[in-house]
Design a protein around this motif. Sequence first.
Motif, PDB file in Angstrom:
ATOM      1  N   GLY A   1       6.312  12.257 -24.785  1.00 15.22           N
ATOM      2  CA  GLY A   1       6.564  13.678 -24.924  1.00 15.22           C
ATOM      3  C   GLY A   1       6.097  14.445 -23.709  1.00 15.22           C
ATOM      4  N   PRO A   2       6.319  15.767 -23.674  1.00 14.39           N
ATOM      5  CA  PRO A   2       6.013  16.586 -22.505  1.00 14.39           C
ATOM      6  C   PRO A   2       4.521  16.612 -22.181  1.00 14.39           C
ATOM      7  N   MET A   3       4.227  16.833 -20.886  1.00 19.46           N
ATOM      8  CA  MET A   3       2.847  16.803 -20.394  1.00 19.46           C
ATOM      9  C   MET A   3       2.369  18.209 -20.054  1.00 19.46           C
ATOM     10  N   VAL A   4       1.074  18.435 -20.223  1.00 21.45           N
ATOM     11  CA  VAL A   4       0.510  19.781 -20.280  1.00 21.45           C
ATOM     12  C   VAL A   4       0.771  20.603 -19.029  1.00 21.45           C
ATOM     13  N   SER A   5       0.799  19.997 -17.841  1.00 18.85           N
ATOM     14  CA  SER A   5       0.982  20.793 -16.624  1.00 18.85           C
ATOM     15  C   SER A   5       2.395  20.696 -16.056  1.00 18.85           C
ATOM     16  N   GLU A   6       3.330  20.204 -16.859  1.00 13.82           N
ATOM     17  CA  GLU A   6       4.719  20.116 -16.395  1.00 13.82           C
ATOM     18  C   GLU A   6       5.575  21.186 -17.080  1.00 13.82           C
ATOM     19  N   HIS A   7       6.714  21.508 -16.493  1.00 15.14           N
ATOM     20  CA  HIS A   7       7.489  22.664 -16.935  1.00 15.14           C
ATOM     21  C   HIS A   7       8.034  22.514 -18.348  1.00 15.14           C
ATOM     22  N   GLU A   8       8.258  21.273 -18.830  1.00 18.36           N
ATOM     23  CA  GLU A   8       8.821  21.100 -20.179  1.00 18.36           C
ATOM     24  C   GLU A   8       7.835  21.499 -21.268  1.00 18.36           C
ATOM     25  N   PHE A   9       6.524  21.479 -20.942  1.00 17.15           N
ATOM     26  CA  PHE A   9       5.525  21.638 -22.002  1.00 17.15           C
ATOM     27  C   PHE A   9       5.624  23.009 -22.672  1.00 17.15           C
ATOM     28  N   ALA A  10       5.805  24.038 -21.887  1.00 17.64           N
ATOM     29  CA  ALA A  10       5.885  25.381 -22.452  1.00 17.64           C
ATOM     30  C   ALA A  10       7.314  25.789 -22.789  1.00 17.64           C
ATOM     31  N   GLU A  11       8.279  24.889 -22.576  1.00 21.51           N
ATOM     32  CA  GLU A  11       9.676  25.157 -22.910  1.00 21.51           C
ATOM     33  C   GLU A  11       9.853  24.958 -24.418  1.00 21.51           C
ATOM     34  N   SER A  12      10.408  25.963 -25.091  1.00 29.83           N
ATOM     35  CA  SER A  12      10.346  26.013 -26.547  1.00 29.83           C
ATOM     36  C   SER A  12      10.991  24.801 -27.223  1.00 29.83           C
ATOM     37  N   TYR A  13      12.150  24.353 -26.741  1.00 33.37           N
ATOM     38  CA  TYR A  13      12.849  23.237 -27.378  1.00 33.37           C
ATOM     39  C   TYR A  13      12.023  21.955 -27.286  1.00 33.37           C
TER      40      TYR A  13
ATOM     41  N   ILE B   1      -7.796  18.658 -28.758  1.00 36.61           N
ATOM     42  CA  ILE B   1      -6.904  17.873 -27.923  1.00 36.61           C
ATOM     43  C   ILE B   1      -7.574  17.570 -26.594  1.00 36.61           C
ATOM     44  N   GLY B   2      -7.837  16.303 -26.322  1.00 37.92           N
ATOM     45  CA  GLY B   2      -8.355  15.909 -25.016  1.00 37.92           C
ATOM     46  C   GLY B   2      -7.249  16.004 -23.974  1.00 37.92           C
ATOM     47  N   VAL B   3      -7.492  16.746 -22.905  1.00 34.31           N
ATOM     48  CA  VAL B   3      -6.499  16.963 -21.851  1.00 34.31           C
ATOM     49  C   VAL B   3      -7.021  16.312 -20.581  1.00 34.31           C
TER      50      VAL B   3
ATOM     51  N   PHE C   1       8.780  21.524 -26.574  1.00 31.05           N
ATOM     52  CA  PHE C   1       7.498  21.598 -27.256  1.00 31.05           C
ATOM     53  C   PHE C   1       7.685  21.562 -28.770  1.00 31.05           C
ATOM     54  N   SER C   2       8.710  22.239 -29.266  1.00 29.27           N
ATOM     55  CA  SER C   2       8.970  22.217 -30.716  1.00 29.27           C
ATOM     56  C   SER C   2       9.280  20.807 -31.202  1.00 29.27           C
TER      57      SER C   2
ATOM     58  N   LEU D   1      -0.849  24.520 -15.331  1.00 23.45           N
ATOM     59  CA  LEU D   1      -1.811  23.992 -16.297  1.00 23.45           C
ATOM     60  C   LEU D   1      -2.266  25.062 -17.281  1.00 23.45           C
ATOM     61  N   ASP D   2      -2.580  26.259 -16.794  1.00 22.17           N
ATOM     62  CA  ASP D   2      -3.051  27.314 -17.694  1.00 22.17           C
ATOM     63  C   ASP D   2      -2.004  27.668 -18.743  1.00 22.17           C
ATOM     64  N   ALA D   3      -0.718  27.686 -18.339  1.00 22.21           N
ATOM     65  CA  ALA D   3       0.344  27.974 -19.306  1.00 22.21           C
ATOM     66  C   ALA D   3       0.404  26.896 -20.378  1.00 22.21           C
ATOM     67  N   GLY D   4       0.215  25.643 -19.977  1.00 22.91           N
ATOM     68  CA  GLY D   4       0.205  24.557 -20.946  1.00 22.91           C
ATOM     69  C   GLY D   4      -0.959  24.659 -21.914  1.00 22.91           C
ATOM     70  N   LEU D   5      -2.137  25.007 -21.394  1.00 25.23           N
ATOM     71  CA  LEU D   5      -3.313  25.160 -22.256  1.00 25.23           C
ATOM     72  C   LEU D   5      -3.132  26.325 -23.217  1.00 25.23           C
ATOM     73  N   ASP D   6      -2.546  27.424 -22.725  1.00 18.44           N
ATOM     74  CA  ASP D   6      -2.279  28.568 -23.604  1.00 18.44           C
ATOM     75  C   ASP D   6      -1.298  28.188 -24.709  1.00 18.44           C
ATOM     76  N   THR D   7      -0.334  27.340 -24.383  1.00 21.39           N
ATOM     77  CA  THR D   7       0.630  26.887 -25.384  1.00 21.39           C
ATOM     78  C   THR D   7      -0.073  26.105 -26.486  1.00 21.39           C
ATOM     79  N   LEU D   8      -1.015  25.261 -26.117  1.00 17.44           N
ATOM     80  CA  LEU D   8      -1.789  24.518 -27.118  1.00 17.44           C
ATOM     81  C   LEU D   8      -2.600  25.468 -27.998  1.00 17.44           C
ATOM     82  N   ARG D   9      -3.274  26.420 -27.367  1.00 19.14           N
ATOM     83  CA  ARG D   9      -4.101  27.357 -28.137  1.00 19.14           C
ATOM     84  C   ARG D   9      -3.234  28.196 -29.083  1.00 19.14           C
ATOM     85  N   PHE D  10      -2.098  28.664 -28.585  1.00 16.11           N
ATOM     86  CA  PHE D  10      -1.203  29.489 -29.403  1.00 16.11           C
ATOM     87  C   PHE D  10      -0.681  28.701 -30.601  1.00 16.11           C
TER      88      PHE D  10
END
Length: 302
Positions: free
Chosen positions: A137-149, A17-19, A151-152, A31-40
């Motif tokens: 859709g949600p963006m990697v460094s914004e709060h919605e990205f790691a929000e489960s609903y 994924i190009g970020v 992101f799912s 940003l780090d939380a968003g990247l971790d979400t992608l990796r996970f």
Amino acid sequence: MISALRRPAPLRAGARIGVLGVSSPSTLRRLDAGLDTLRFSGFEPVLYDTATVRGTVFDWLAGTDRQRADDLRKALLDRDIDAIFLVSGGYGSQRTLEAFDWSGLEEIEPKFIVGYSDVTGLLEAVAARLGWCGVMGPMVSEHEFAESYSFSSLIRLMKTENLPLTMSFPAANTVTAGRTEGVTCGGNLSLLAGSVGTDTAWIPGDGIWLLEDETESPERIDTMLTHLRRAGYFENAAGVICGTWHDSGDAKVLSQVVPDRLGTLGIPTIEGANIGHGGHVQSYPIGVAATLDAGARTLTLD
């Protein structure tokens, strides 16, 4: 015949994924939380400079126009990049598009491009210039990205191989009942209004228009809806989905603006769908053949 666009291949485990950014600087603390979400989720994020660069010309722009345009072009041309996720919205996508070189991109395979808000400008451009579907859709460094609903919702949309897929909006209101077929389009209202008359505006004749915004006001929303009406955006439209009008003034007044400006179009229309700003939102595809049932408040991607 519904004029759907070319859909990228569904994302698979291990996708790269190009970020990067085409608008304002990213929110570094998220940003780090968003990247971790992608990796996970089984993906491999690949950071470009504009994912972290700060304002150089103006504080509200990630680097220079040329930097943002170059990073976008590199990611599009790199065969090892499977999708492009934007880090943030804000301001600047229209400047990026002004500086962008579209040559040589016509024959490459489509890639998912994901973002919303200011990224509407890019999603429109990719549809108009390359004929590709995109994802609001949600963006990697914004709060919605790691929000489960949220992101799912994004991952469900991007991993789905076999359509139809039905999106439901039980909290929405029916403005004009009816069932219609068309192609999904639209996005952030102020960005749509800002691209009127440019070579990257995309106005499908059978569009199911999504319209949403934040930090506006009822009178500005009224003005922008009227602008699109006068510019002919809804002359051959199939339907309208109004999403969130987050932090945009008196909700009671807004509830009158939408029927006044859009209810008179005589096409199936709903308002209050959970798409757009404010969190806990669904992702919305751009350029997909779909059926809107305004009475049932559902959108089926065909």
